[in-house]
Design a protein around this motif. Sequence first.
Motif, PDB file in Angstrom:
ATOM      1  N   HIS A 198       8.215  -3.059   9.037  1.00 38.24           N
ATOM      2  CA  HIS A 198       7.035  -2.389   9.583  1.00 38.24           C
ATOM      3  C   HIS A 198       7.252  -0.887   9.698  1.00 38.24           C
ATOM      4  CE1 HIS A 198       3.357  -1.910  11.890  1.00 38.24           C
ATOM      5  NE2 HIS A 198       4.031  -1.255  12.807  1.00 38.24           N
ATOM      6  N   ASP A 199       8.502  -0.475   9.886  1.00 36.23           N
ATOM      7  CA  ASP A 199       8.809   0.951  10.077  1.00 36.23           C
ATOM      8  C   ASP A 199       8.362   1.798   8.892  1.00 36.23           C
ATOM      9  OD1 ASP A 199       9.960   0.026  12.373  1.00 36.23           O
ATOM     10  OD2 ASP A 199      12.024   0.151  11.642  1.00 36.23           O
ATOM     11  N   PHE A 200       8.518   1.269   7.659  1.00 36.48           N
ATOM     12  CA  PHE A 200       8.105   2.076   6.508  1.00 36.48           C
ATOM     13  C   PHE A 200       6.736   1.664   5.973  1.00 36.48           C
ATOM     14  CE2 PHE A 200      10.005  -1.498   4.220  1.00 36.48           C
ATOM     15  CZ  PHE A 200       9.188  -1.637   3.115  1.00 36.48           C
ATOM     16  N   VAL A 201       6.321   0.406   6.191  1.00 41.37           N
ATOM     17  CA  VAL A 201       5.019  -0.041   5.706  1.00 41.37           C
ATOM     18  C   VAL A 201       3.900   0.725   6.386  1.00 41.37           C
ATOM     19  CG1 VAL A 201       3.413  -1.989   5.567  1.00 41.37           C
ATOM     20  CG2 VAL A 201       5.840  -2.340   5.062  1.00 41.37           C
ATOM     21  N   ARG A 202       4.047   0.985   7.681  1.00 40.73           N
ATOM     22  CA  ARG A 202       2.975   1.683   8.405  1.00 40.73           C
ATOM     23  C   ARG A 202       2.810   3.122   7.937  1.00 40.73           C
ATOM     24  NH1 ARG A 202       5.115   4.758  12.717  1.00 40.73           N
ATOM     25  NH2 ARG A 202       7.336   4.394  13.091  1.00 40.73           N
ATOM     26  N   ARG A 203       3.818   3.648   7.228  1.00 41.47           N
ATOM     27  CA  ARG A 203       3.712   5.017   6.723  1.00 41.47           C
ATOM     28  C   ARG A 203       3.079   5.080   5.333  1.00 41.47           C
ATOM     29  NH1 ARG A 203       9.102   5.235   8.815  1.00 41.47           N
ATOM     30  NH2 ARG A 203       9.940   5.089   6.694  1.00 41.47           N
ATOM     31  N   LEU A 204       2.848   3.930   4.722  1.00 40.78           N
ATOM     32  CA  LEU A 204       2.198   3.897   3.400  1.00 40.78           C
ATOM     33  C   LEU A 204       0.727   4.285   3.539  1.00 40.78           C
ATOM     34  CD1 LEU A 204       3.753   0.599   1.972  1.00 40.78           C
ATOM     35  CD2 LEU A 204       4.330   2.947   1.329  1.00 40.78           C
ATOM     36  N   PRO A 205       0.113   4.799   2.469  1.00 35.79           N
ATOM     37  CA  PRO A 205      -1.278   5.287   2.549  1.00 35.79           C
ATOM     38  C   PRO A 205      -2.249   4.259   3.118  1.00 35.79           C
ATOM     39  CG  PRO A 205      -0.302   5.873   0.441  1.00 35.79           C
ATOM     40  CD  PRO A 205       0.696   5.009   1.140  1.00 35.79           C
ATOM     41  N   ASP A 206      -2.147   3.017   2.682  1.00 32.15           N
ATOM     42  CA  ASP A 206      -3.045   1.964   3.166  1.00 32.15           C
ATOM     43  C   ASP A 206      -2.302   0.876   3.918  1.00 32.15           C
ATOM     44  OD1 ASP A 206      -5.461   3.052   1.991  1.00 32.15           O
ATOM     45  OD2 ASP A 206      -4.614   2.487   0.056  1.00 32.15           O
ATOM     46  N   GLY A 207      -1.124   1.204   4.424  1.00 28.45           N
ATOM     47  CA  GLY A 207      -0.372   0.242   5.205  1.00 28.45           C
ATOM     48  C   GLY A 207      -0.111  -1.041   4.437  1.00 28.45           C
ATOM     49  N   TYR A 208      -0.417  -2.167   5.067  1.00 28.81           N
ATOM     50  CA  TYR A 208      -0.169  -3.470   4.450  1.00 28.81           C
ATOM     51  C   TYR A 208      -1.128  -3.762   3.295  1.00 28.81           C
ATOM     52  CZ  TYR A 208       2.980  -4.504   8.298  1.00 28.81           C
ATOM     53  OH  TYR A 208       4.030  -4.474   9.180  1.00 28.81           O
TER      54      TYR A 208
END
Length: 562
Positions: A449-459
């Motif tokens: 979750h630490d890096f996924v939440r930083r992605l442009p569209d998250g999950y």
Amino acid sequence: MTTAPGPAYRSAPTTFGAVARHGRAWLPVIGLTALASSAVSLALPSVLGHSVDAIVAGSGYGRWFTIAAVLIGVGVLCSLIDAFAGTACVAGTTAWLRHGLVSQVVRGGAEGSREFDSGDLVSRVSGNASDAAQAGPAAVTTVAATAPPIGSLVLLALIDPWLAVAFFGGVILVVGVLFVFARRTAEISLSYQQTQGRISALLTEAVTGLRTIASAGTTTREERRILGFLPELHRHGLETWKVLARSGAQAAIVGPLVLVAVLAVGGLQLVDGRITPGELFAASQYAVLGAGLGSLTGVIGEIARARAGIQRAAEVFAIDKVAHGLLPLPPGPGRLTFDGVTVVADDAVLLENIHLELPGGATIAVVGPSGAGKSVLASLAARLRDPSIGQVLLDGVPLPALNHHALRTAVGCAFERPTLVGTTVGDAISHDAIGPVRTLAAARATHAHDFVRRLPDGYFTPLPKAPMSGGERQRLGLARAWPASRLLVLDDATSSLDTATELQISKTLTEDRYRRTRLIVTHRTATAARADLVVWLDGGRVRGVGSHQDLWQDASYREVFG
């Protein structure tokens, strides 16, 4: 106790007849339209012959012209229906074959498809399945195509027996030409498809390793390696055209000879007054129609390609599918038992006579030098392969006896190089639609979750647009395995993580509140030290079992960690 390997079942062999019959309702339609077209072809010369006689007589030709026009219209309609039915039949059969091939590969598991290259499998599923699907229409068309020559022979015999004799001699030559063509084309078609598969395999391998190729500076060499089969492919294609051209030329010579023979005999019969001008005209048309058997080279070529495609598909259908039992998993702590397990592959012993009783709810580290059999042991625990001898049990139940749902709900696997499947990052975690709450819980537990939440569209970020490091991919792989209820199998699944993250995840694993059994293949001293139990493998055998502290007294054990 030793047992036979886990049960597996094999699909029924794929034969030309089985593929052809799958056309079902379309095949009668194709057959009927082909026969109707043949009937039209046979009736038209006779009608036109009567028209000629009517014209010579000076009356009654209008009726025969009308009949000819109706026959031509019926022939056009039959051709349209045949084209539609043939396309629909091939499309349906292709879809059926591709579905079966994909299912066979997926259900056969990694071991089942080990002898095939990925690119070669793609070639069989995409191109060869389409070739194989031509079997039904091509076979029906070939059978129906024998009606015009046979009908021509009968009708010529009714006009005059000597016309039939002249015609029959020429048709025998045409049949011989077709027989040679069919035999040679079948051989060449299989070789052509096999070469295509090799090129696809090499290309897929190169695409997978593009970074390695670029970094090694071997781009030119890889191009030569992949394209090195093009001359062979060109040779097979050239041979196909040579055979086709030779057969076409032979048929082109025989056809006019048949016509000349029939016309010569017919001319003599006309002079003697035994036949009318219209019958001579009809006889010439029947000669052309019968000698046109040579036009079957195209259909025979389709049959040859279909046979080659079916042969290559049958090799995939011969893969053993992994079978599952019917038993549910009884309540238990996740006790894992290896009962006299031996694994042999390609005459090499990977594991030999393994007897282990691993306690449920514990963290078990599996260590050993490269080639010791660690990954093989992990794949047995996850039932990604079955032992050659012996059995693996989870809470007293042999893994092959469990039903598929019970097995995959209880056991989760994560690997050193996970392959992420799905459309989005969330899909890569939430297999079998475990729901957004459990997806988030799994991502948090494995620190994905630490890096996924930083992605442009998250999950919801599409996987191709989510650049990830090796460690981040490993965290998604861990999150995917996390929902398992009884056993987690981690095959070097934290090797790419930084020390801090690896420590966090190791702490999460050792303090797992669900108290699942955790079988962890590792090369790290810290991971082995935190485990409740260590299994030390060497050369496919168990060298020792105990705590890390106890085993550490052995110098050979210390050498495992460098």
